[in-house]
Design a protein around this motif. Sequence first.
Motif, PDB file in Angstrom:
ATOM      1  N   GLY A  57      41.450  51.884  21.858  1.00 61.59           N
ATOM      2  CA  GLY A  57      41.051  50.939  22.893  1.00 61.59           C
ATOM      3  C   GLY A  57      42.263  50.101  23.251  1.00 61.59           C
ATOM      4  O   GLY A  57      42.774  49.352  22.418  1.00 61.59           O
ATOM      5  N   VAL A  58      42.765  50.256  24.470  1.00 62.12           N
ATOM      6  CA  VAL A  58      44.045  49.653  24.845  1.00 62.12           C
ATOM      7  C   VAL A  58      43.902  48.287  25.520  1.00 62.12           C
ATOM      8  O   VAL A  58      44.901  47.660  25.856  1.00 62.12           O
ATOM      9  N   GLY A  59      42.681  47.831  25.699  1.00 60.62           N
ATOM     10  CA  GLY A  59      42.453  46.526  26.295  1.00 60.62           C
ATOM     11  C   GLY A  59      41.926  46.618  27.708  1.00 60.62           C
ATOM     12  O   GLY A  59      41.957  47.666  28.349  1.00 60.62           O
ATOM     13  N   HIS A  60      41.398  45.498  28.188  1.00 61.94           N
ATOM     14  CA  HIS A  60      40.867  45.371  29.549  1.00 61.94           C
ATOM     15  C   HIS A  60      39.731  46.357  29.827  1.00 61.94           C
ATOM     16  O   HIS A  60      39.583  46.847  30.951  1.00 61.94           O
ATOM     17  N   GLY A  61      38.963  46.697  28.786  1.00 62.92           N
ATOM     18  CA  GLY A  61      37.823  47.583  28.968  1.00 62.92           C
ATOM     19  C   GLY A  61      38.159  49.055  29.014  1.00 62.92           C
ATOM     20  O   GLY A  61      37.324  49.873  29.403  1.00 62.92           O
ATOM     21  N   VAL A  62      39.380  49.424  28.610  1.00 58.81           N
ATOM     22  CA  VAL A  62      39.851  50.805  28.705  1.00 58.81           C
ATOM     23  C   VAL A  62      40.108  51.378  27.315  1.00 58.81           C
ATOM     24  O   VAL A  62      40.700  50.717  26.461  1.00 58.81           O
ATOM     25  N   ALA A  63      39.678  52.621  27.108  1.00 63.27           N
ATOM     26  CA  ALA A  63      39.982  53.358  25.880  1.00 63.27           C
ATOM     27  C   ALA A  63      40.620  54.689  26.264  1.00 63.27           C
ATOM     28  O   ALA A  63      40.223  55.319  27.244  1.00 63.27           O
ATOM     29  N   LEU A  64      41.608  55.095  25.470  1.00 60.24           N
ATOM     30  CA  LEU A  64      42.319  56.351  25.707  1.00 60.24           C
ATOM     31  C   LEU A  64      42.313  57.207  24.449  1.00 60.24           C
ATOM     32  O   LEU A  64      43.376  57.495  23.874  1.00 60.24           O
ATOM     33  N   PRO A  65      41.137  57.644  23.996  1.00 57.25           N
ATOM     34  CA  PRO A  65      41.117  58.503  22.808  1.00 57.25           C
ATOM     35  C   PRO A  65      41.805  59.828  23.108  1.00 57.25           C
ATOM     36  O   PRO A  65      41.784  60.303  24.243  1.00 57.25           O
ATOM     37  N   HIS A  66      42.448  60.372  22.091  1.00 57.69           N
ATOM     38  CA  HIS A  66      43.146  61.638  22.302  1.00 57.69           C
ATOM     39  C   HIS A  66      43.222  62.402  20.987  1.00 57.69           C
ATOM     40  O   HIS A  66      43.149  61.815  19.906  1.00 57.69           O
ATOM     41  N   PHE A  88      34.522  48.839  20.810  1.00 53.36           N
ATOM     42  CA  PHE A  88      35.418  49.948  20.509  1.00 53.36           C
ATOM     43  C   PHE A  88      36.562  49.535  19.587  1.00 53.36           C
ATOM     44  O   PHE A  88      37.503  50.282  19.385  1.00 53.36           O
ATOM     45  N   ASP A  89      36.512  48.326  19.049  1.00 56.03           N
ATOM     46  CA  ASP A  89      37.609  47.811  18.218  1.00 56.03           C
ATOM     47  C   ASP A  89      38.931  47.832  18.986  1.00 56.03           C
ATOM     48  O   ASP A  89      39.977  48.177  18.443  1.00 56.03           O
ATOM     49  N   SER A  90      38.874  47.464  20.247  1.00 52.74           N
ATOM     50  CA  SER A  90      40.068  47.473  21.095  1.00 52.74           C
ATOM     51  C   SER A  90      41.058  46.399  20.660  1.00 52.74           C
ATOM     52  O   SER A  90      40.691  45.435  19.991  1.00 52.74           O
ATOM     53  N   VAL A  91      42.302  46.572  21.103  1.00 53.80           N
ATOM     54  CA  VAL A  91      43.347  45.624  20.722  1.00 53.80           C
ATOM     55  C   VAL A  91      43.030  44.207  21.190  1.00 53.80           C
ATOM     56  O   VAL A  91      43.413  43.242  20.526  1.00 53.80           O
ATOM     57  N   ASP A  92      42.326  44.050  22.303  1.00 53.12           N
ATOM     58  CA  ASP A  92      41.963  42.711  22.789  1.00 53.12           C
ATOM     59  C   ASP A  92      40.536  42.312  22.380  1.00 53.12           C
ATOM     60  O   ASP A  92      40.026  41.305  22.835  1.00 53.12           O
ATOM     61  N   ARG A  93      39.910  43.123  21.547  1.00 53.49           N
ATOM     62  CA  ARG A  93      38.550  42.880  21.018  1.00 53.49           C
ATOM     63  C   ARG A  93      37.474  42.870  22.102  1.00 53.49           C
ATOM     64  O   ARG A  93      36.363  42.412  21.876  1.00 53.49           O
ATOM     65  N   GLN A  94      37.796  43.395  23.274  1.00 49.89           N
ATOM     66  CA  GLN A  94      36.828  43.478  24.357  1.00 49.89           C
ATOM     67  C   GLN A  94      36.179  44.865  24.356  1.00 49.89           C
ATOM     68  O   GLN A  94      36.830  45.860  24.050  1.00 49.89           O
TER      69      GLN A  94
END
Length: 154
Positions: A57-66, A88-94
């Motif tokens: 989860g890269v932040g701002h509501g976006v995830a890039l699983p690969h 999603f346990d994103s870096v920004d916790r969003q």
Amino acid sequence: MDLSRILKPEAVKVIANVTSKKRLFQELGEVGHSIYAFPANEAVDALQERESLGPTGVGHGVALPHARLRGLDSVVGVFLRLDRRLDFDSVDRQPVDLVFALFAPIDSGVEHLKALALVSRTMRDAKICEKLRANDDPATLHAVLTELQPARAA
């Protein structure tokens, strides 16, 4: 490299009622299996294994699983827009609602990294994300993701 070569129109979906990261990975595996014919269970396992190294989860509501998978000839993508945001346990916790998954051949090396960089640049564009969140039609979502790619990739 452009997203139209990675992402088939039928690999773009709007999904409702995903309640966990595991279920999201199952959706990604099922869509990938139906479009690109790779084993869904192997895709789920590979996504979970990659996620255990650190959240995608890269932040701002976006995830890039690969993940890397046996049997693929090239990097392929699946895009899901979620009706409800998912923790999603994103870096920004969003929580996330835009998910662009990449599946690459085991030995893809630079090709995988170039594709990941292209997807990352695309999904960091606030205007693109705004358009993605404003549309429910998969064909429109695909067009938003794939328009003007050569200019952005340069």
